[in-house]
Design a protein around this motif. Structure first.
Motif: not given
Length: 172
Positions: A56, A23-26, A46-47, A49-50, A32
């Motif tokens: 995605s 997982w990736q998010w802002v 929307s935040s 990223l992965k 990040k």
């Protein structure tokens, strides 16, 4: 030939261990975040990223602010009650708390040392003032290193200096 075996072994280990972040998010502060857990519910789609598997997130129509995203709620397991916040390292928090405690202990020791010094100054000033108040002739060393008796001006200046020390260091 050995290089190929080593490279193949490294690639196999990497793929099988799942060492890459799923997982990736802002987050809300704009940082990040990489994690093996799903982001908190309050992070908008929307935040993200992965998602797991290197995908995605598929662009979806924006959800209205009054209704939560049902797709994400179904795909994301609900966090346990009082689960630690994502991205916070417990070991880092423990080291920070330990450093804060050490800093507080150091500051307390410095304050105690300063208080001890003031108490010693107070004791010496009171003792010297008692000698001055006795009326005895007192000697001091002048600039040339000679021992001479104090005159009234020197005696008065020394009494004022002792009184200032007592005013600052003898507070109770």
């Amino acid at each position: 030939m050995k290089k190929h075996h080593a490279l193949l072994l490294a690639l196999l280990c990497t793929l099988s261990s799942g060492a890459w972040a799923q997982w990736q998010w802002v987050d809300k502060e704009g940082r990040k975040v990489f994690s093996d857990r799903a982001p908190p519910i309050d992070i908008p789609d929307s935040s993200i990223l992965k998602q797991p598997g290197g995908r995605s997130p598929a662009p979806t129509k924006p959800a209205s602010s009054t209704e939560p995203s049902t797709e994400r709620a179904a795909a994301t397991p609900k966090p346990a009650a009082k689960a630690p916040a994502a991205g916070i390292d417990k070991e880092l928090q423990a080291r920070k708390a330990q450093a804060d405690a050490a800093e507080a202990a150091k500051k307390k020791a410095e304050e105690e040392q300063a208080a001890k010094g003031k108490a010693e100054n107070c004791t010496r000033a009171r003792s010297a003032k008692t000698s001055f108040d006795s009326g005895q002739l007192l000697r001091h060393t002048n600039a040339q290193g000679e021992s001479v008796f104090m005159d009234e001006a020197t005696r008065k200046a020394e009494l004022q200096r002792l009184q200032k020390i007592m005013d600052t260091d003898c507070k109770r």
